[in-house]
Design a protein around this motif. Structure first.
Motif, short mmCIF file in Angstrom:
data_model
loop_
_atom_site.label_atom_id
_atom_site.label_comp_id
_atom_site.label_asym_id
_atom_site.label_seq_id
_atom_site.Cartn_x
_atom_site.Cartn_y
_atom_site.Cartn_z
N PHE A 134 71.20 116.70 8.11
CA PHE A 134 71.94 115.45 8.11
C PHE A 134 73.38 115.81 8.43
O PHE A 134 73.90 116.80 7.92
N PHE A 135 74.02 115.03 9.28
CA PHE A 135 75.38 115.39 9.69
C PHE A 135 76.28 114.18 9.79
O PHE A 135 75.84 113.06 10.00
N THR A 136 77.57 114.45 9.64
CA THR A 136 78.63 113.48 9.94
C THR A 136 79.67 114.25 10.75
O THR A 136 80.12 115.31 10.34
N VAL A 137 79.99 113.73 11.93
CA VAL A 137 81.01 114.32 12.80
C VAL A 137 82.12 113.29 12.94
O VAL A 137 81.85 112.10 13.13
N LEU A 189 72.06 102.85 6.75
CA LEU A 189 71.88 104.24 6.32
C LEU A 189 73.12 105.09 6.52
O LEU A 189 73.22 106.19 5.98
N ALA A 190 74.09 104.58 7.28
CA ALA A 190 75.32 105.35 7.50
C ALA A 190 75.97 105.73 6.17
O ALA A 190 76.36 106.88 5.98
N SER A 191 76.07 104.79 5.25
CA SER A 191 76.73 105.11 3.97
C SER A 191 75.95 106.17 3.20
O SER A 191 76.55 107.03 2.56
N ALA A 192 74.62 106.14 3.26
CA ALA A 192 73.82 107.15 2.56
C ALA A 192 74.02 108.54 3.18
O ALA A 192 74.17 109.53 2.46
N ILE A 193 74.05 108.61 4.51
CA ILE A 193 74.24 109.90 5.18
C ILE A 193 75.64 110.43 4.92
O ILE A 193 75.82 111.62 4.63
N VAL A 194 76.64 109.57 5.01
CA VAL A 194 78.02 109.98 4.74
C VAL A 194 78.13 110.52 3.31
O VAL A 194 78.76 111.55 3.06
N GLU A 195 77.48 109.85 2.36
CA GLU A 195 77.50 110.33 0.97
C GLU A 195 76.75 111.65 0.82
O GLU A 195 77.24 112.57 0.17
N MET A 196 75.56 111.75 1.44
CA MET A 196 74.77 112.99 1.34
C MET A 196 75.53 114.19 1.88
O MET A 196 75.44 115.28 1.33
N THR A 197 76.23 113.99 2.99
CA THR A 197 76.93 115.10 3.63
C THR A 197 78.30 115.34 3.01
O THR A 197 79.02 116.23 3.45
N ARG A 198 78.64 114.55 2.00
CA ARG A 198 79.94 114.64 1.33
C ARG A 198 81.07 114.62 2.37
O ARG A 198 81.99 115.41 2.34
N ALA A 199 80.95 113.67 3.29
CA ALA A 199 81.88 113.59 4.42
C ALA A 199 83.28 113.18 4.03
O ALA A 199 84.19 113.25 4.86
N GLY A 232 87.45 113.48 5.64
CA GLY A 232 88.23 112.26 5.80
C GLY A 232 87.43 111.02 6.17
O GLY A 232 88.00 110.04 6.63
N VAL A 233 86.10 111.03 5.97
CA VAL A 233 85.26 109.89 6.36
C VAL A 233 84.95 109.03 5.15
O VAL A 233 84.67 109.53 4.06
N SER A 234 84.99 107.73 5.37
CA SER A 234 84.57 106.78 4.35
C SER A 234 83.79 105.66 5.04
O SER A 234 83.82 105.53 6.26
N VAL A 235 83.08 104.88 4.23
CA VAL A 235 82.33 103.73 4.75
C VAL A 235 82.76 102.51 3.95
O VAL A 235 82.75 102.54 2.72
N SER A 236 83.16 101.46 4.67
CA SER A 236 83.59 100.23 3.99
C SER A 236 82.38 99.50 3.41
O SER A 236 81.23 99.83 3.72
N GLU A 237 82.64 98.50 2.59
CA GLU A 237 81.57 97.72 1.98
C GLU A 237 80.68 97.05 3.03
O GLU A 237 79.49 96.85 2.80
N VAL A 262 81.14 99.82 7.86
CA VAL A 262 81.91 100.40 8.96
C VAL A 262 82.45 101.76 8.55
O VAL A 262 83.09 101.90 7.51
N MET A 263 82.16 102.77 9.39
CA MET A 263 82.65 104.12 9.11
C MET A 263 84.10 104.24 9.57
O MET A 263 84.47 103.73 10.61
N ARG A 264 84.90 104.93 8.77
CA ARG A 264 86.29 105.21 9.09
C ARG A 264 86.51 106.70 8.98
O ARG A 264 85.99 107.30 8.05
N PRO A 265 87.27 107.31 9.86
CA PRO A 265 87.98 106.75 11.00
C PRO A 265 87.02 106.20 12.05
O PRO A 265 85.82 106.47 12.00
N PRO A 266 87.57 105.48 13.02
CA PRO A 266 86.72 104.81 14.01
C PRO A 266 85.83 105.73 14.83
O PRO A 266 84.75 105.34 15.20
N PHE A 267 86.30 106.95 15.09
CA PHE A 267 85.51 107.87 15.91
C PHE A 267 84.73 108.80 15.00
O PHE A 267 85.10 109.95 14.76
#
Length: 190
Positions: free
Chosen positions: A60-63, A120-130, A134-139, A142-147
């Motif tokens: 699982f990845f977050t870039v 599932l974006a929020s689950a993957i971002v949480e799993m990868t401890r992104a 500097g990554v977060s997911v709004s309620e 939406v993933m931040r930063p935009p890219f």
């Protein structure tokens, strides 16, 4: 399964070389070195590895480009090309790792790909401890930063991957009885 965490800081020369060959920026003036230095992609990866060496591996990845905002059209196109290049480099590295073990890597799956829910974006971002990159997911998801991009790959033998033939995301996954850390079918979402 054993969970291995990885933080990756990409080689900007490699990313720049690949990004500059992408169709989306062909004909655009290249931004200066300062732009590329401020748009250094980072990745946070969670690898699930079988304890006994048998079974499929899951990555699982977050870039993300933590500093990128893409103020103008050209900057946005270049930021997207850098993100695409970093994702391709990560995929190649995972493919090389799988091949060294005598197994194969699946196609990328992730939110919005092949029927996989965007939620599932929020689950993957949480799993990868992104948040480490500097990554977060709004309620509203939406993933931040935009890219930013997140997703997954599976590595296994030809037979294991054939068992999941046609899988391009969670919607097509027949999985294993134990599922993966993100498994919707088995209600194991983080």
């Amino acid at each position: 399964m054993i969970a291995e965490e990885r933080l990756i800081c990409f080689d900007m020369d490699e990313v720049h070389g690949l990004a500059s060959r992408m169709d989306s920026v062909r004909g655009l003036e290249e931004p200066g070195e300062d732009f590329f230095a401020a748009h250094l992609p980072l990745a946070s990866v969670l690898a699930e590895v079988p304890e006994e060496g048998e079974g499929m591996r899951r990555f699982f990845f977050t870039v993300s480009l933590p500093e990128a905002e893409g103020d103008g059209l050209a900057e946005g196109l270049w930021s997207n090309a850098i993100l695409n290049a970093a994702t391709l480099i990560l995929e190649k590295d995972l493919k090389d790792e799988a091949e060294a073990l005598g197994i194969m890597l699946s196609e990328m799956a992730g939110p919005g790909i092949g029927g996989t829910p965007l939620e599932l974006a929020s689950a993957i971002v949480e799993m990868t401890r992104a948040e480490r990159i500097g990554v977060s997911v709004s309620e509203d998801g939406v993933m931040r930063p935009p890219f930013t991009r997140c997703g997954s790959f599976i590595a296994g033998t030809r037979e294991e991957l054939a068992e999941n033939a046609g899988m391009s995301g969670c919607a097509g996954c027949r999985g294993k009885a134990q599922g993966c850390a993100l498994c919707i079918r088995n209600q194991k979402m983080v």
